[in-house]
Design a protein around this motif. Structure first.
Motif, mmCIF file in Angstrom:
data_model
loop_
_atom_site.group_PDB
_atom_site.id
_atom_site.type_symbol
_atom_site.label_atom_id
_atom_site.label_comp_id
_atom_site.label_asym_id
_atom_site.label_seq_id
_atom_site.Cartn_x
_atom_site.Cartn_y
_atom_site.Cartn_z
ATOM 1 N N ARG A 85 -4.620 1.123 -2.315
ATOM 2 C CA ARG A 85 -5.289 0.884 -1.038
ATOM 3 C C ARG A 85 -6.121 -0.383 -1.036
ATOM 4 O O ARG A 85 -6.191 -1.100 -0.041
ATOM 5 N N SER A 126 -5.115 5.147 -12.422
ATOM 6 C CA SER A 126 -6.555 5.111 -12.148
ATOM 7 C C SER A 126 -7.375 4.798 -13.385
ATOM 8 O O SER A 126 -8.561 4.500 -13.279
ATOM 9 N N GLY A 157 -10.131 12.168 -0.209
ATOM 10 C CA GLY A 157 -8.806 11.556 -0.180
ATOM 11 C C GLY A 157 -8.422 10.845 -1.464
ATOM 12 O O GLY A 157 -7.592 9.963 -1.475
ATOM 13 N N ARG A 158 -9.023 11.216 -2.610
ATOM 14 C CA ARG A 158 -8.714 10.504 -3.846
ATOM 15 C C ARG A 158 -7.312 10.811 -4.326
ATOM 16 O O ARG A 158 -6.608 9.950 -4.791
ATOM 17 N N ARG A 211 0.842 -1.189 0.000
ATOM 18 C CA ARG A 211 0.000 0.000 0.000
ATOM 19 C C ARG A 211 0.878 1.240 0.000
ATOM 20 O O ARG A 211 2.035 1.195 0.398
ATOM 21 N N ASN A 224 -12.646 3.858 -6.626
ATOM 22 C CA ASN A 224 -12.553 5.320 -6.674
ATOM 23 C C ASN A 224 -12.147 5.819 -8.063
ATOM 24 O O ASN A 224 -11.417 6.788 -8.192
ATOM 25 N N GLU A 264 -3.954 11.579 -3.158
ATOM 26 C CA GLU A 264 -3.111 11.623 -1.978
ATOM 27 C C GLU A 264 -1.675 11.402 -2.373
ATOM 28 O O GLU A 264 -1.359 10.898 -3.433
ATOM 29 N N SER A 301 -1.089 7.474 -4.220
ATOM 30 C CA SER A 301 -1.094 6.567 -3.078
ATOM 31 C C SER A 301 -2.411 5.826 -2.931
ATOM 32 O O SER A 301 -2.452 4.678 -2.494
ATOM 33 N N SER A 302 -3.502 6.467 -3.326
ATOM 34 C CA SER A 302 -4.812 5.812 -3.189
ATOM 35 C C SER A 302 -4.978 4.636 -4.146
ATOM 36 O O SER A 302 -5.855 3.795 -3.943
ATOM 37 N N ASN A 303 -4.135 4.529 -5.183
ATOM 38 C CA ASN A 303 -4.281 3.461 -6.168
ATOM 39 C C ASN A 303 -4.077 2.075 -5.584
ATOM 40 O O ASN A 303 -4.600 1.101 -6.116
ATOM 41 N N GLU A 353 0.928 5.358 1.163
ATOM 42 C CA GLU A 353 0.251 6.218 2.111
ATOM 43 C C GLU A 353 0.681 7.657 1.919
ATOM 44 O O GLU A 353 1.750 7.952 1.393
#
Length: 540
Positions: A142, A307, A39-40, A15, A315, A42, A138-140, A17
């Motif tokens: 999670r 994404s 938070g998309r 992950r 997301n 990040e 970073s959200s990719n 962060e």
């Protein structure tokens, strides 16, 4: 800070962060990309200013009084912002010095630095990685901990983005600095063959744009604000007309485009020492930038190239080609139809009518057979019955190669397809067949724009090499492609809302417009879809 090549070590990227703010950063405008609701986007993005650089304050001054709506944390302007940007760039340039626009909502310029925090095998040990911005967020990662395939895909983007020995494999280069490039290098640039997929796994996304070029090319040309070519050369700015929530709005971009880094690939353009070939969606014509900048608009909306990858389903509102095409065209209908072999007749009627009007179509392959790739999206260019009485489908692989090789496909005798399409007369006898012609040199059936004009570079593809456009029997199509995406001028309605006020995937209902909603149409609703498309065709 350690930025060595993690790909060479056995690192498990479970992950990513958000890093603490450990470095001094130049304050950005309130609408900056650094943190947005939900938070998309990040990851720490810092920007260092240099003398003469376009700043966020410059953008704010240039667009004073320009009304906008916020959508997904970004500003969508109600009028084209390019004239204001151009005027300000001319007036603010000291001593006639050229100042180029920088997009501080999506900072990917030379001074923008992106850091990711990565888990390693060592317990409670994390490592900081410097990356090229805009490629992976970073959200990719999670939601990928339990799916090894998706972890590998994100790991691919990290390898392309991370700095190894001071450089990364993918870099950003100003499009206006590339020799002889412009948005549209020719009046025939908006062609189905001019949209190619790169190394980003967004086949459905690319195939959708290719199908728009086939039947609705003006939508691609009109997507760019008036004067975009001038603004691109004068100040490095571009605006893209999109339809968030069904309303026409302009998204402002700078002209940075993603390129392969020649220092890591050994290839360059000969002048700047950088390779300008795109690793993502691009055009067959090297001088065209519209394909790459159009994709960048969706990358900005989603926050990263990762994404848009087909493996990424969290997301990522516009990863689905139906939503992406609806945002681009403003069409009220966006649906995905599911069917089986027993539905061949009704599906033939639906797709046959859709390929005659202003619809974008993507067919989703689920079977490996005779060159077809499973879990891959193809542009659906045409469905119909030839003069020979055979029901056929014409599709295109977004890679520009890799055609179907079964009956009527690539490599089969040219006379076989000629007879099926045109009958004994060997020429088009129906209006619906005017998008095809017989190559005088090879005898192959080739795609041609409806107005009959073709760029010379595309005419060269009429030789015997595989250009990704192929035919197949419709019954075989239904067997191999059990799903299709359709976006076009049909009015539908849904009453299904999420708690946050947005629409979710919903079954087909009545005739009312609903933006930002993909209708998942099961087999029992196919007859209703046929009725609606037939009604829309008659009204046209």
């Amino acid at each position: 800070m350690c930025t060595t090549g993690l790909a060479r070590r056995d690192v498990k990227r479970q992950r990513l962060e958000l890093l603490p703010s450990h470095a001094a950063a130049t304050p950005l405008a309130p609408h900056s990309l650094v943190v947005t609701p939900g938070g998309r986007r990040e990851g720490l993005v810092t920007a260092r200013t240099s003398c003469g650089r376009w700043t966020a304050d410059d953008t704010a001054k240039a667009l004073t009084g320009c009304a906008f709506d916020e959508y997904l944390g970004l500003r969508f302007y109600r009028e084209d912002p390019l004239p204001r940007i151009r005027r300000y760039a001319r007036g603010a340039a000291p001593g006639g010095e050229k100042r180029l626009f920088i997009d501080h909502e999506f900072p990917v310029h030379d001074d923008a630095v992106h850091y990711l925090q990565v888990d390693t095998h060592a317990p409670n040990k994390k490592e900081i990685v410097r990356c090229t911005p805009g490629i992976v967020a970073s959200s990719n990662c999670r939601d990928f901990r339990t799916d090894p395939n998706r972890v590998r895909r994100i790991d691919h983007y990290i390898r392309m983005a991370e700095y190894t020995r001071g450089r990364s494999r993918w870099i950003w280069v100003r499009g206006s600095a590339v020799k002889n490039c412009s948005l549209f290098s020719s009046e025939q640039s908006a062609d189905v063959r001019n949209v190619l997929q790169g190394k980003v796994g967004n086949c459905g996304f690319v195939s959708g744009f290719s199908s728009v070029a086939a039947s609705w090319p003006e939508a691609l040309v009109n997507a760019f604000g008036e004067g975009s070519n001038l603004a691109l050369s004068e100040c490095g700015a571009v605006s893209v007309l999109l339809y968030p929530r069904g309303q026409p709005r302009y998204l402002l971009l700078d002209d940075y485009i993603l390129c392969n880094n020649c220092n890591n690939t050994g290839e360059g353009d000969g002048e700047s020492g950088r390779k300008t070939k795109s690793p993502s969606m691009h055009s067959l014509l090297d001088n065209d930038l519209w394909v790459r900048l159009l994709e960048k608009a969706f990358v900005k909306v989603q926050g990263s190239y990762a994404s848009l990858d087909g493996y990424y389903k969290y997301n990522s509102l516009y990863r689905h080609p139906a939503r992406a095409l609806q945002l681009l065209t403003g069409a009220p209908l966006a649906m995905e139809i599911h069917y089986g072999r027993s539905d061949a007749e009704v599906v033939y009627d639906i797709l046959g009518r859709a390929t005659q009007g202003k619809y974008a179509r993507v067919a989703h392959c689920r079977k490996r057979m005779d060159g077809l790739v499973p879990n891959h999206g193809y542009s659906l260019l045409w469905v119909g019955e030839g003069a020979g009485g055979v029901k056929l489908a014409c599709l295109r692989n977004p890679h520009g190669e890799g055609s179907y090789t079964g009956r009527y496909g690539f490599g089969r005798p040219a006379e076989e397809l000629q007879l099926a399409l045109f009958g004994e007369r060997a020429k088009a006898i129906d209006e619906t067949l005017k998008c095809f012609a017989v190559c005088k040199t090879t005898g192959r059936i080739i795609w041609q724009p409806r107005e009959g004009r073709c760029h010379p570079a595309f005419a060269l593809q009429n030789s015997n090499h595989d250009n990704g456009i192929f035919f197949m029997e419709f019954k075989t199509f239904v067997e191999c492609f059990p799903k299709a995406t359709i976006v076009g001028p049909i009015q539908l309605r849904t009453d299904v809302d999420r708690k946050d006020g947005t629409k979710k995937d919903a079954p087909l209902e009545e005739d009312t417009n609903v933006p930002d909603c993909v209708h998942i149409v099961k087999r029992e609703k196919l007859v209703r879809v046929r009725e609606l498309i037939g009604k829309a065709s008659r009204e046209e």
